[in-house]
Design an enzyme around this catalytic site. Structure first.
Site, PDB file in Angstrom:
ATOM      1  N   ARG A 109       0.833  -1.211   0.000  1.00  0.00           N
ATOM      2  CA  ARG A 109       0.000   0.000   0.000  1.00  0.00           C
ATOM      3  C   ARG A 109       0.861   1.251   0.000  1.00  0.00           C
ATOM      4  NH1 ARG A 109      -2.258   0.738   5.947  1.00  0.00           N
ATOM      5  NH2 ARG A 109      -0.625  -0.359   7.066  1.00  0.00           N
ATOM      6  N   LYS A 129       1.439   6.572   0.984  1.00  0.00           N
ATOM      7  CA  LYS A 129       1.086   5.353   1.735  1.00  0.00           C
ATOM      8  C   LYS A 129      -0.421   5.357   1.920  1.00  0.00           C
ATOM      9  CE  LYS A 129       2.275   2.724   5.894  1.00  0.00           C
ATOM     10  NZ  LYS A 129       3.218   2.608   7.001  1.00  0.00           N
ATOM     11  N   GLY A 142      -4.754  -2.238   0.274  1.00  0.00           N
ATOM     12  CA  GLY A 142      -3.875  -1.162  -0.199  1.00  0.00           C
ATOM     13  C   GLY A 142      -4.165   0.202   0.410  1.00  0.00           C
ATOM     14  N   ASP A 276      11.630  -6.442   6.572  1.00  0.00           N
ATOM     15  CA  ASP A 276      11.073  -5.581   5.522  1.00  0.00           C
ATOM     16  C   ASP A 276      10.834  -4.157   6.052  1.00  0.00           C
ATOM     17  OD1 ASP A 276       9.118  -7.200   6.996  1.00  0.00           O
ATOM     18  OD2 ASP A 276       7.628  -5.972   5.986  1.00  0.00           O
ATOM     19  N   ASN A 277      10.970  -3.991   7.351  1.00  0.00           N
ATOM     20  CA  ASN A 277      10.786  -2.657   7.931  1.00  0.00           C
ATOM     21  C   ASN A 277      12.115  -2.053   8.381  1.00  0.00           C
ATOM     22  OD1 ASN A 277       8.051  -2.808   7.503  1.00  0.00           O
ATOM     23  ND2 ASN A 277       7.578  -3.555   9.553  1.00  0.00           N
ATOM     24  N   ASP A 286       8.428   2.845   8.393  1.00  0.00           N
ATOM     25  CA  ASP A 286       7.185   2.107   8.626  1.00  0.00           C
ATOM     26  C   ASP A 286       6.700   2.227  10.065  1.00  0.00           C
ATOM     27  OD1 ASP A 286       7.137   1.511   6.009  1.00  0.00           O
ATOM     28  OD2 ASP A 286       7.086  -0.658   6.217  1.00  0.00           O
TER      29      ASP A 286
HETATM   30  P1  AMP Z   1       4.004  -3.888   7.729  1.00  0.00           P
HETATM   31  O1  AMP Z   1       4.574  -4.895   8.659  1.00  0.00           O
HETATM   32  O2  AMP Z   1       2.833  -3.106   8.240  1.00  0.00           O
HETATM   33  O3  AMP Z   1       5.067  -2.957   7.223  1.00  0.00           O
HETATM   34  O4  AMP Z   1       3.402  -4.650   6.461  1.00  0.00           O
HETATM   35  C1  AMP Z   1       3.849  -5.886   5.984  1.00  0.00           C
HETATM   36  C2  AMP Z   1       3.429  -6.085   4.561  1.00  0.00           C
HETATM   37  O5  AMP Z   1       2.007  -6.015   4.438  1.00  0.00           O
HETATM   38  C3  AMP Z   1       3.975  -5.056   3.586  1.00  0.00           C
HETATM   39  O6  AMP Z   1       4.255  -5.721   2.384  1.00  0.00           O
HETATM   40  C4  AMP Z   1       2.825  -4.110   3.426  1.00  0.00           C
HETATM   41  O7  AMP Z   1       2.879  -3.421   2.202  1.00  0.00           O
HETATM   42  C5  AMP Z   1       1.639  -5.028   3.501  1.00  0.00           C
HETATM   43  N1  AMP Z   1       0.417  -4.349   3.949  1.00  0.00           N
HETATM   44  C6  AMP Z   1       0.140  -3.875   5.184  1.00  0.00           C
HETATM   45  N2  AMP Z   1      -1.087  -3.311   5.224  1.00  0.00           N
HETATM   46  C7  AMP Z   1      -1.595  -3.428   3.974  1.00  0.00           C
HETATM   47  C8  AMP Z   1      -2.819  -3.039   3.353  1.00  0.00           C
HETATM   48  N3  AMP Z   1      -3.788  -2.424   4.025  1.00  0.00           N
HETATM   49  N4  AMP Z   1      -2.971  -3.316   2.053  1.00  0.00           N
HETATM   50  C9  AMP Z   1      -2.014  -3.947   1.340  1.00  0.00           C
HETATM   51  N5  AMP Z   1      -0.852  -4.338   1.859  1.00  0.00           N
HETATM   52  C10 AMP Z   1      -0.634  -4.090   3.152  1.00  0.00           C
HETATM   53 MG    MG Z   2       6.333  -2.448   6.214  1.00  0.00          MG
END
Ligand code: AMP
Ligand code: MG
Length: 530
Positions: A109, A129, A142, A276-277, A286
């Site tokens: 997203r 974002k 997203g 990934d963060n 993030d």
């Molecule tokens: P995060 O740990 O929040 O950084 O997210 C982990 C993964 O989930 C990343 O690839 C984000 O892009 C994806 N992600 C988190 N929230 C959403 C969302 N609402 N829609 C699509 N992808 C998401």
């Molecule tokens: Mg992330």
């Protein structure tokens, strides 16, 4: 609102998209992608409205106040209007989530609107974002909701003004669309306000960006990414070669180490330190279920998803950073083909961390260090403070500010420090003896300083913020914003621009967490749902 034609203002440099081959598929549907990115457009929004923007972030990318308040700005940074010349894209990466390899994740997203050359701050990427689905959205939508966007917006800028490496937040806009979320994953879904934050950084590349191609044995892409990173963000390392790769890894270890020491200094708990963060340039990235330490507790995690294992608790952040760096080392091993220097760099991370932590503690306590090595007395003092702070609920931020102005007379110490305690009943005789002993040792060491009391207070106040984005304050700002009142976002933005200053007019933002916020959702517990 005026139309300012922002498209004429930005100088695109398209460094990432012109270096890497894009995903061949143009349609926007979830899929596995072998390339480094996919072109994708943000989704148009129903009724965008700018809630706030950061003047200094706008300045950083060369925009005036008039431009930031223009309709062009709103349309562009809410994702409604992609001017000709912009080629928005989402990046592909993987990652370890909570210690387990999760495969392809990617910008689910986040959409990079443009890569630009700023007038005075070099290359920057403008990223939305919450602007809709991408090929990396997997089963999610997203989008982002107002509460998490307010948290990202305020915290990015708070971090920046604290002098800690971070991605910036240029703006936050309501989309006018509703987004459905089950905040605590308990079957209570609600339609919430959708919002978009525009983030700015010179690189959004993550540890996981290298891990994914490495996991697919795509060593060419790993090499291309590392070469790009060196050229782009580490040019002082020279032309890519084995030696430069190693130096690159060592510098990432250094930057990450500095970042964690800074987080520990101000009481920031990231909450989701998945690989990934983790930013390759050592920025905080993030902002999800993060939290700020109220009562000092090395075992605290704000993230409800992590409540059991507490993997990402306050006191474990350095260890986790090292674990993440180990994963990065694995990912780039094919470029170096020698485990020993990588292992040495990882070992040095632990050594450096301890040294930098000690220096940081000395600065927080206003103790001058006369040599690289701490005396046993100094080290004991620093380490035992953590125990003292955890004996009773002690507000970390208030404690250090009060410690700076500790009165000379021993008899006044307890009254002076009283405002930092959460529960007077915990201040037993035993506790007072412990605290007093520590303070006597502290004052003895502090008295060995060559600088004056006034100088010591000033130096301590430069590293111990008076204002942090307390969890309950962010939550109050969110609840007001959900009612259409954005004034607290503006007030917090203002006070957090000068976190180390007294700003007595904002005293109410320096108060410890009120009792009502102790166990309230959003204040002490946050989920990944955002
Ligand atoms: P995060 O740990 O929040 O950084 O997210 C982990 C993964 O989930 C990343 O690839 C984000 O892009 C994806 N992600 C988190 N929230 C959403 C969302 N609402 N829609 C699509 N992808 C998401
Ligand atoms: Mg992330």
């Amino acid at each position: 609102m005026k139309n300012i034609l922002l498209k004429l203002i930005f100088t695109y440099d398209n460094q990432f998209i012109s270096t890497f081959e894009s995903d061949e598929v143009i349609d926007n549907y979830p899929r596995q992608v072998a390339s480094a990115y996919s072109f994708v457009n943000p989704k148009k929004t129903a009724a965008p409205m700018l809630l706030a923007y950061s003047k200094s972030a706008a300045q950083q990318i060369g925009l005036t106040e008039e431009q930031a308040l223009s309709d062009d700005f709103l349309q562009l940074f809410s994702g409604n209007n992609v001017p000709t010349g912009m080629q928005p894209f989402a990046m592909c990466y993987g990652g370890h989530q909570f210690g387990h390899w999760a495969g392809q994740l990617g910008d689910g997203r986040a959409i990079n609107l443009a890569e630009i050359q700023t007038p005075s701050d070099g290359h920057k990427v403008l990223q939305l974002k919450g602007a809709g689905p991408t090929p990396y959205s997997r089963t999610a939508d997203g989008f982002a909701v107002l509460r998490s966007s307010v948290r990202e917006f305020l915290c990015s800028e708070a971090m920046y003004h604290l002098g800690i490496a971070t991605t910036r937040a240029l703006s936050i806009s309501l989309t006018g669309d509703k987004v459905v979320r089950d905040m605590f994953y308990d079957g209570n879904s609600q339609a919430e306000f959708g919002a978009v934050v525009c983030r700015v950084s010179s690189s959004f590349i993550r540890f996981g960006s290298f891990q994914l191609p490495a996991s697919r044995k795509d060593t060419d892409l790993v090499k291309q990414l590392v070469d790009y990173s060196i050229h782009r963000d580490f040019p002082h390392l020279g032309e890519p070669c084995k030696a430069a790769y190693l130096k690159w890894f060592e510098e990432i270890c250094q930057r990450t180490c500095q970042l964690i020491v800074d987080w520990m200094r101000v009481g920031f708990v990231h909450g989701v330190m998945n690989t990934d963060n983790m930013s390759i340039i050592g920025e905080t990235i993030d902002y999800g279920p993060y939290g700020w330490i109220d009562d000092f507790d090395l075992n605290w995690t704000p993230n409800t998803t992590d409540a059991q294992g507490k993997r990402y608790r306050f006191g474990a952040q350095a260890e986790i950073a090292q674990w993440n760096l180990f994963q990065l080392a694995n990912a780039i091993f094919s470029l170096i083909e020698d485990a020993e220097p990588l292992q040495t760099a990882l070992n040095n991370f632990a050594k450096n961390y301890h040294q930098m932590w000690q220096k940081m503690m000395a600065s927080k306590l206003g103790i001058e260090l006369t040599s690289e090595l701490l005396t046993e007395e100094q080290l004991n003092l620093f380490v035992s403070l953590e125990d003292i702070l955890m004996l009773v609920e002690t507000d970390m931020t208030i404690f250090y500010r009060l410690l700076a102005t500790l009165p000379d007379q021993n008899s006044k110490w307890l009254t002076h420090l009283m405002p930092c305690f959460y529960n007077e009943q915990q201040i037993t005789d035993d506790y007072q003896i412990n605290l007093n002993t520590w303070l006597i040792n502290y004052v003895a060491l502090r008295n060995q300083n060559t600088s004056s009391r006034v100088e010591i207070i000033a130096s301590m106040n430069l590293v111990n913020p008076k204002f942090i984005l307390r969890n309950y304050l962010a939550q109050q700002a969110i609840e007001l914003a959900e009612q259409g009142d954005y004034s607290m976002i503006a007030d917090l933005q203002k006070v957090l621009e000068k976190p180390y200053d007294e700003q007595t007019e904002f005293e109410h933002f320096a108060q410890k967490r009120p009792e009502w916020a102790r166990n309230k959702a959003g204040c002490s517990m946050l989920s990944c749902s955002s």
